[in-house]
Design an enzyme around this catalytic site. Structure first.
Site, mmCIF file in Angstrom:
data_model
loop_
_atom_site.group_PDB
_atom_site.id
_atom_site.type_symbol
_atom_site.label_atom_id
_atom_site.label_comp_id
_atom_site.label_asym_id
_atom_site.label_seq_id
_atom_site.Cartn_x
_atom_site.Cartn_y
_atom_site.Cartn_z
ATOM 1 N N TYR A 229 1.212 -1.280 -0.160
ATOM 2 C CA TYR A 229 -0.059 0.078 0.017
ATOM 3 C C TYR A 229 1.178 0.818 0.258
ATOM 4 O O TYR A 229 0.501 2.021 -0.975
ATOM 5 C CB TYR A 229 -0.988 -0.075 0.809
ATOM 6 N N TYR A 243 2.629 12.512 -15.559
ATOM 7 C CA TYR A 243 1.771 12.444 -16.609
ATOM 8 C C TYR A 243 1.672 13.836 -17.011
ATOM 9 O O TYR A 243 1.204 14.331 -17.769
ATOM 10 C CB TYR A 243 0.527 11.825 -16.591
#
Length: 420
Positions: A229, A243
């Protein structure tokens, strides 16, 4: 003589005529009485038949009325937004604890909301009150697979968030946070949407600085039980900024600290839910040994988090932002507070601490205050009382033999776990 004979003849004829008339009258009376009698019997028969039909049909009518009520569902009040103000919003993990509350806010604000969830930890009942509304759509889909949809904003919340759930299937957790995030960033790039990543305070690991500000890089064990996690979210953040830099995608990153409230999973496994359930069931409240004085947590209410997420999404802040409660309490203080609010006689029991469980966790929220005008506003006791009420109702459901899903240990087969 002749006259007397004529009189007798006429009298005889009259008597016969009278008898004939009387006979005819009697026959007419009998016929009329029979007619009336038959009609009465027929009418009574018809009444009995009608009564029987009514007796059979009435329950069917009742069922039809119930169905009509279920189809004419009353939704929570929804604002009307003009076309230019109304957004098409995708929420991954929208049937989960936080996602469902976010869905409620965005729906009531008048936006068109699409919830995507594979129901690994989310539940349909969390959003069922919106099913059928013209502004709402629910899609059973796993974000590890690509999704093609036209949206303006993406709230990417998909991922197990509690230790029992993300450690139950660490590979699935990693895939959701890496491949799932890549898929959502690819979607944002294709349709020109803005993406908000629900990151976590776990990116700070077991912090060596206190409190934790957004420029702290963290102290994480990359091979520990929580790494799937912790590192999954750290990689997800890296992907978002890659991105943004390379493809010009608008991203927002929220680092969320401990949150609690209604719709938390019964087996969430975090401090608040554990203590509430233990207190309600009269079980000992289990506290890690080192927690007596040192281990701290700062949970804040779900509505505060939702307001923070919406504020961040609609801001110009592209760097990570902490969303949490800076008011610090020890775990032992929480246990005593919840015990008192529930009115439980449960004892407090000290156990050995979990591996890599952070000793101290406190967010620095100066950035959120300054740039978003946000900070938690729901008092701790008020939020806890709402959560206690919710869990009490959940336990009533359980007592009434209604099924409440519980995570099961992964079945081992040839060295590989399920759902990979």
């Amino acid at each position: 003589m002749v006259s007397k004979a004529l009189v007798r003849l006429v009298s005889a004829v009259n008597r016969r005529r009278m008898k004939l008339l009387l006979g005819i009258a009697l026959l007419a009376y009998v016929a009329f009485y029979s007619f009336l009698l038959n009609r009465s019997i027929q009418e009574n028969g018809e009444l009995k038949i009608e009564s029987k039909i009514e007796e059979i049909v009435e329950p069917l009518r009742e069922k039809i009325r119930d169905l009509e009520k279920s189809f004419t569902q009353k939704y929570p009040p929804v604002k009307f937004l003009s076309e230019k103000d109304r957004k098409r919003i995708l929420i991954t993990g929208g049937a989960g604890f936080v996602g469902s509350h976010l869905t409620d806010k965005l729906m009531m604000d008048g936006h068109e909301v699409t919830v995507v969830d594979n129901f690994f930890t989310g539940r349909k009942r969390n959003v069922e009150h919106w099913i059928g509304h013209e502004n709402f759509e629910l899609i059973n889909h796993d974000v590890v697979e690509p999704l093609y949809i036209e949206v303006d904003q993406i709230y990417h919340l998909a991922s197990p968030a509690s230790p029992p759930n993300y450690m139950y299937n660490p590979i699935k957790t990693l895939k959701t946070n890496t491949i799932g995030t890549l898929n959502m960033l690819g979607l944002a790039k294709r349709v020109g949407a803005r993406l908000l990543l629900a990151s976590t305070s776990e990116v700070y690991g077991d912090p060596e600085v206190h409190p934790q500000s957004e420029d702290y890089w963290g102290h994480v064990n990359p091979i520990g039980p929580r790494a799937c996690y912790d590192e999954g979210k750290r990689v997800a953040e890296t992907m978002c900024y890659a991105y943004m830099k390379q493809e010009g995608v608008e991203v927002r990153v929220a680092r969320i600290f401990n949150t609690f409230g209604p719709r938390m999973h019964m087996n969430d496994g975090r401090v608040v839910s554990n203590f509430i359930l233990q207190a309600l069931q009269g079980e000992p409240l289990t506290v890690a040994c080192s927690s007596r004085l040192s281990l701290t947590r700062l949970p804040f209410f779900s509505s505060d988090l939702v307001n923070g997420l919406v504020a961040l999404m609609n801001s110009n802040v592209s760097s990570p932002v902490n969303l949490g409660n800076p008011e610090e309490h020890t775990i032992l203080e929480f246990a005593q507070l919840i015990k008192n609010l529930v009115g439980s006689g449960s004892e407090i029991q000290f156990l050995s601490e979990a591996q890599d469980d952070p000793q101290k966790r406190k967010p620095d929220i100066k950035k959120a205050k300054l740039m978003l005008g946000w900070e938690p506003v729901v008092p701790l006791e008020e939020g806890l009382n709402k959560a206690i009420h919710y869990f009490r109702k959940e336990l009533e459901y359980q007592a009434n033999n209604q099924y409440i899903p519980k995570p099961k240990p992964a079945r081992i087969k040839k060295g590989r776990t399920r759902h990979n």
